[in-house]
Enzyme design. Structure first.
Site, mmCIF file in Angstrom:
data_model
loop_
_atom_site.group_PDB
_atom_site.id
_atom_site.type_symbol
_atom_site.label_atom_id
_atom_site.label_comp_id
_atom_site.label_asym_id
_atom_site.label_seq_id
_atom_site.Cartn_x
_atom_site.Cartn_y
_atom_site.Cartn_z
ATOM 1 N N CYS A 30 -39.699 56.105 -0.004
ATOM 2 C CA CYS A 30 -39.261 55.032 -1.076
ATOM 3 C C CYS A 30 -39.218 55.798 -2.539
ATOM 4 O O CYS A 30 -39.651 56.882 -2.510
ATOM 5 C CB CYS A 30 -40.131 54.012 -0.705
ATOM 6 N N CYS A 73 -36.118 52.359 1.806
ATOM 7 C CA CYS A 73 -35.630 51.656 0.864
ATOM 8 C C CYS A 73 -33.960 52.146 0.674
ATOM 9 O O CYS A 73 -33.809 53.361 0.726
ATOM 10 C CB CYS A 73 -36.345 51.608 -0.519
ATOM 11 N N CYS A 82 -32.210 64.095 -1.030
ATOM 12 C CA CYS A 82 -33.367 64.526 -0.690
ATOM 13 C C CYS A 82 -33.586 66.025 -0.604
ATOM 14 O O CYS A 82 -32.479 66.615 -0.414
ATOM 15 C CB CYS A 82 -33.847 63.815 0.876
#
Length: 172
Positions: free
Chosen positions: A12, A88, A96
């Site tokens: 998140c 989220c 990422c």
């Protein structure tokens, strides 16, 4: 039945609410078959107080909980992840790190308890609602016959879970 323990990372943005709840739930409900972790792209440095209170009331260990960066889990000495789930929408849209070992990924979006509006009681109730939604998703995940599914079938099931309605609007 396999003795394999699956490592799961929940991501998140701030690692203060949804990802922390998912980590705690998986560690309890996974009964040793799963090990949960959580992190954020921009950790807030603290656990949401409504999340912390709820977890304590439900008997989850909270002493070791902390808001941490996802970079910890991209490091060479980090635990190998089998699954990485964003919980989220903001984190799902971010670039990422590259996770060692190519873990299976999916997006399971939930409303953000940190954005809940209203009285303290309303915020606590909203946090509990999101907790219940995450709990149901975790239960469905740990019920999957992971060892007997091929990678494509497992990916499809994980993605389908993320498409199921999960959370009401956070603006209550």
């Amino acid at each position: 039945m396999t003795d394999r323990v699956y490592n799961v990372l929940f991501l998140c943005t701030h690692n203060s609410a949804r990802s922390v709840m998912a980590e705690c739930l998986l560690n309890r409900e996974g009964k040793g078959r799963f090990r949960g972790f959580s992190a954020g792209s921009q950790p807030s440095g603290r656990i949401n107080p409504y999340v912390h209170d709820l977890l304590e009331r439900l008997g989850f260990p909270t002493a070791e909980l902390r808001s941490k960066t996802w970079d910890e889990f991209a490091a060479p000495d980090a635990p190998h992840m089998d699954f990485v789930f964003t919980v989220c929408d903001n984190a799902a849209g971010e670039v990422c790190p590259v996770w060692p070992g190519q873990p299976m990924t999916a997006h399971w979006g939930f409303a953000d308890p940190s954005r809940a509006q209203g009285t303290d009681a309303e915020k606590a109730a909203f946090t509990a609602t999101v907790f219940g939604q995450i709990q149901r998703r975790i239960q469905a995940f740990i019920s999957l016959p992971i060892a007997s599914l091929d990678r494509l079938a497992l990916k499809r099931k994980l993605d389908d879970m993320g498409q199921a309605p999960a959370a009401p609007d956070a603006a209550r």
